[in-house]
Enzyme design. Structure first.
Site, PDB file in Angstrom:
ATOM      1  N   TRP A  89      80.045  79.858  88.600  1.00 21.19           N
ATOM      2  CA  TRP A  89      78.728  80.091  87.995  1.00 21.19           C
ATOM      3  C   TRP A  89      78.577  81.524  87.518  1.00 21.19           C
ATOM      4  O   TRP A  89      78.005  81.783  86.451  1.00 21.19           O
ATOM      5  CB  TRP A  89      77.629  79.705  88.978  1.00 21.19           C
ATOM      6  CG  TRP A  89      77.660  78.234  89.269  1.00 21.19           C
ATOM      7  CD1 TRP A  89      78.001  77.619  90.441  1.00 21.19           C
ATOM      8  CD2 TRP A  89      77.399  77.178  88.328  1.00 21.19           C
ATOM      9  NE1 TRP A  89      77.953  76.261  90.283  1.00 21.19           N
ATOM     10  CE2 TRP A  89      77.591  75.958  89.008  1.00 21.19           C
ATOM     11  CE3 TRP A  89      77.023  77.154  86.979  1.00 21.19           C
ATOM     12  CZ2 TRP A  89      77.416  74.716  88.386  1.00 21.19           C
ATOM     13  CZ3 TRP A  89      76.854  75.912  86.363  1.00 21.19           C
ATOM     14  CH2 TRP A  89      77.043  74.721  87.053  1.00 21.19           C
ATOM     15  N   ASP A 116      71.494  85.369  90.532  1.00 16.89           N
ATOM     16  CA  ASP A 116      71.344  83.920  90.499  1.00 16.89           C
ATOM     17  C   ASP A 116      71.400  83.459  91.955  1.00 16.89           C
ATOM     18  O   ASP A 116      72.439  83.526  92.601  1.00 16.89           O
ATOM     19  CB  ASP A 116      72.482  83.300  89.684  1.00 16.89           C
ATOM     20  CG  ASP A 116      72.487  81.778  89.716  1.00 16.89           C
ATOM     21  OD1 ASP A 116      71.624  81.181  90.384  1.00 16.89           O
ATOM     22  OD2 ASP A 116      73.374  81.185  89.071  1.00 16.89           O
ATOM     23  N   LYS A 172      68.643  72.621  94.832  1.00 16.86           N
ATOM     24  CA  LYS A 172      69.510  72.805  95.991  1.00 16.86           C
ATOM     25  C   LYS A 172      68.682  72.825  97.275  1.00 16.86           C
ATOM     26  O   LYS A 172      68.917  72.056  98.191  1.00 16.86           O
ATOM     27  CB  LYS A 172      70.281  74.124  95.882  1.00 16.86           C
ATOM     28  CG  LYS A 172      70.942  74.390  94.540  1.00 16.86           C
ATOM     29  CD  LYS A 172      72.098  73.474  94.266  1.00 16.86           C
ATOM     30  CE  LYS A 172      72.834  73.881  92.999  1.00 16.86           C
ATOM     31  NZ  LYS A 172      73.994  73.025  92.721  1.00 16.86           N
TER      32      LYS A 172
END
Length: 417
Positions: free
Chosen positions: A154, A228, A252
């Site tokens: 990511w 992030d 999540k």
């Protein structure tokens, strides 16, 4: 008041809610469900502490949600607190949703002790959209430099996307080590660009199971750190004031997919590049209190329920304690298996949220995953890019789920010496 629903597959229906009753007089293949509920919020009861769902969901996202949250959302789904409308039907500018979004923001601010000079935004597009929005808002032109530390897939995607809107500088990457470790930040501090607009990190890498335990200090002149936090957001206390901007997809730890939360310092608003699309301009959303256009209302509502649940549990310090207990139990089973199970991640940076591991005999991994699913432990397959097994044990995964997985792991090992 009662409302009738029709289910087409009653044989697979399991009633987890004591508020649901079934009629035995219905035809085969169709079952009549009477949902008895009250318009009073006080009438919505919490479920017993025992886990009653048929499976433990170890998915990396969309991930498991708290039972109490799901049951409350279920009870309010048809008639939201006497409004005569579903929570999915109320106007985003009406009094009902106004209360929902304001309460969600207030509870999130309390959970993370968000300073007053930061805006909390509820946006759409997932964290991936923020890979573009961050440089567009924080860099005044595509030639502005920005620093990136890449600890997994990511972070790498964020770095590559930023190249369209700024001049990214790769300070450090763990790719050569297959993203299994994070070097001491002091060892690459000199590679940071003092003129960089910000330093970007991914706080927890969902695919590779690598997590920052302490955050690097940005060396740019504005001391601006951007993170992030999609896969460890609200899993532990965070000093928000040490970041200029935090962003996180909800799916999540805090809600369903479709909501992205951005926490941004107010002095960073209003300097977006002229080419910035209106929907990516943080100031526009901050000025409109996240209501510039129709937001993901139902998702925000569920996030609000999760925030309230986290507060009821004692806040993020208590959540961190529970997460460390779960992770310690699972990693202990892996490390104590004499090499039958192997976690490739350096112990000092192992994630509390995502636990990847392999089996010494790789041909057994498929069998392990299939047998676990039959025992009610699902979504254990590792990411397609790395394979193996991955157990995501977010906030809502109860200790009982990890205990059951560990017991299965020990039994599986005993049967495959």
């Amino acid at each position: 008041m009662a409302v009738s629903l029709l289910l087409q597959n009653p044989t697979s229906f399991k009633n987890p809610n004591p508020l649901l009753t079934t009629s035995r007089s219905t035809p085969p293949l169709k079952k009549h469900i009477s949902i008895i509920y009250s318009s009073s919020a006080a009438a919505i009861t919490s479920p017993p502490t025992a886990y009653r769902r048929p499976v433990f969901n170890f998915a990396a996202g969309p991930a498991t949600l708290p039972e109490s949250v799901l049951l409350k959302a279920q009870a309010e789904l048809f008639d939201y607190r006497g409004s005569g409308m579903s929570i999915m039907e109320v106007s985003h500018r009406g009094k009902e949703f106004d209360s929902v979004i304001k309460t969600a923001e207030s509870d999130l601010r309390e959970l993370l002790s968000v300073p007053d000079d930061y805006s909390v935004l509820f946006l759409q597009g997932g964290a991936t959209t923020q890979f573009s929005a961050v440089p567009l808002n924080l860099c005044t032109s595509p030639s502005d430099p920005a620093d990136f530390i890449v600890t997994g897939s990511w972070g790498d995607k964020a770095f590559k996307e930023a190249s369209k809107y700024c001049s990214p500088n790769l300070v450090w990457s763990g790719k050569s080590e297959k993203y299994t470790d994070i070097a001491d930040p002091d060892s690459f501090a000199s590679r940071q660009n003092p003129d960089a607009k910000y330093l970007h990190i991914c706080a927890n890498e969902t695919i590779h199971g690598v997590e920052f335990k302490s955050y690097p200090i940005p060396k740019n002149k504005n001391s601006l750190l951007v993170a992030d936090m999609s896969s460890n957001f609200c899993s532990k206390p965070v000093d928000v004031s040490s970041f200029g901007l935090i962003y996180a997809g909800a799916q999540k730890n805090i809600g369903p997919s479709g909501v992205t939360i951005v926490i941004v310092r107010n002095d960073l608003l209003g300097s977006a590049q002229p080419s910035t699309p209106v929907m990516l301009d943080y100031k526009i959303h901050a000025d409109a209190a996240s209501l510039y256009n129709t937001p993901p209302c139902f998702g925000i509502y569920v996030c609000g329920l999760v925030f309230a649940d986290l507060l009821d549990q004692g806040g993020l310090a208590e959540i961190q304690r529970k997460n460390e207990e779960k992770a310690g139990f699972l990693y202990g089973a892996i490390d104590g298996s004499q090499g039958f199970y192997v976690c490739p991640v350096e112990r000092s940076v192992r994630s509390l949220m995502n636990v990847p591991f392999t089996l010494r005999r790789s041909e057994l991994e498929k069998k392990f995953i299939e047998e676990a699913a039959k025992e009610g432990m699902v979504q254990l397959k590792g990411h397609r890019s790395v394979g193996g097994v991955r157990a995501s044990i977010y906030n809502a995964m109860p200790l009982a789920g990890v205990e059951k997985l560990v017991a299965f792991m020990k039994d599986f090992q005993a049967r495959h010496p």
